[in-house]
Design an enzyme around this catalytic site. Structure first.
Site, PDB file in Angstrom:
ATOM      1  CE  LYS A 241       0.763   1.673   4.315  1.00 12.81           C
ATOM      2  NZ  LYS A 241       1.251   3.026   4.660  1.00 12.81           N
TER       3      LYS A 241
ATOM      4  CG  ASP B 272      -1.232   0.417   7.908  1.00 12.31           C
ATOM      5  OD1 ASP B 272      -2.035   1.355   8.059  1.00 12.31           O
ATOM      6  OD2 ASP B 272      -0.002   0.584   7.778  1.00 12.31           O
TER       7      ASP B 272
END
Length: 300
Positions: free
Chosen positions: A21, A147
């Site tokens: 990401k 996350d």
């Protein structure tokens, strides 16, 4: 969700991609009573991914295998913790071997470990026919790391709270992304400790979300921002050198991802992406040219 399910000698195994990401926007609003920071982050995925294989085993244990010497094979590994959590919560007395082919740099600000954990949750959901929803998997992910919830969705999203409150967004406009990681790791906890909330310039999260919804690449580039960047740049000047090299090579936008140290640049033209790549090769060993994804990707 990009999962392949096959049978080999009666044993089941699942393959999953765990993409990296990047933060298009990262804002910190305040410190919460629980000692976490309240954040607003716009995150998306890029086409750089670890490969996770999950295989049923007879023994009631969790085995982690990886050829990367920086990947722990015990409870320090987030994929291990994901498997342990799902076994404990659902009272599953079944073992699993988790093989991790590591392509995402370690301790890079790219959520490699979190993505591995999310891929493990998604994979075990299929391997053991648990029928958990994405929301339920994300709720489990929040217990592992900030996350992980986003990584469960494996797309583009606005994340609030400490990162676990997810609102999915459309995939951002397609572009090339150059990732560059210097030869060091950064402690996220240390960077947050050094952050002076009263002195930060907040990015315009609303404008970034709107740019993505409208598919406006120019506005997206103009509204990137990361409040942790100034902290890491102050501690590690080599990160700032990478950022300057990318800017001088004509990138449309340049930003550090997460707490760093990886810096990424966005460009529309493939030729410009490789120009940036070549400018960094003599300075930085870990450089990648990838596509921005931002949507669920099937395993090849």
């Amino acid at each position: 969700m990009g999962i392949s399910l096959k049978k080999v000698n009666v044993k089941m195994y699942v393959l999953e991609k765990a993409p990296a990401k990047i933060n298009l926007s990262l804002d910190v609003l305040f410190k919460r009573p629980d000692h976490y920071h309240e954040v607003e982050m716009v995150m998306t995925t890029v086409d750089l991914a670890d490969r996770i294989e999950l295989v049923e085993i007879k023994e009631d244990q969790i085995i982690i295998e990886s050829e990367n010497r920086f990947v722990p094979n015990d409870e320090r590994n987030l994929a291990y913790r994901a498997a342990s959590l799902i076994k404990h919560k659902l009272k599953i007395n079944q073992g699993v071997k988790i093989s991790i082919e590591k392509n995402i740099p370690v301790a890079a600000g790219l959520a490699g470990g979190s993505s591995d954990a999310a891929a493990t949750l998604r994979g075990l959901n299929r391997l053991w026919s648990l029928a958990l929803t994405t929301e339920e998997l994300a709720e489990l992910g929040a217990k592992i790391g900030s996350d992980v919830s986003f990584c469960v969705y494996n797309s583009t999203a606005l994340a609030k709270g400490r990162g676990e409150c997810i609102t999915e967004l459309p995939a951002p406009p397609s572009c090339w992304v150059v990732l560059a990681k210097p030869q060091m790791g950064v402690s996220t906890q240390h960077i947050y400790q050094k952050l002076m909330l009263e002195k930060i310039n907040h990015p315009n999260t609303t404008a970034m979300v709107e740019a993505i919804k409208q598919g406006d690449y120019k506005q997206m580039c103009q509204n990137i921002g990361n409040v942790l960047e100034s902290v890491t740049l102050g501690i590690h000047p080599e990160v700032n050198q990478i950022k300057r090299l990318m800017e001088q090579s004509g990138a449309d936008a340049v930003l550090m991802s997460g707490s760093g140290p990886t810096v990424f640049s966005m460009v529309k033209q493939e030729s410009k992406a490789y120009r940036i790549y070549n400018s960094l090769r003599g300075f930085c060993n870990e450089v990648y040219v990838v596509r921005m994804l931002g949507y669920h990707q099937a395993l090849d």
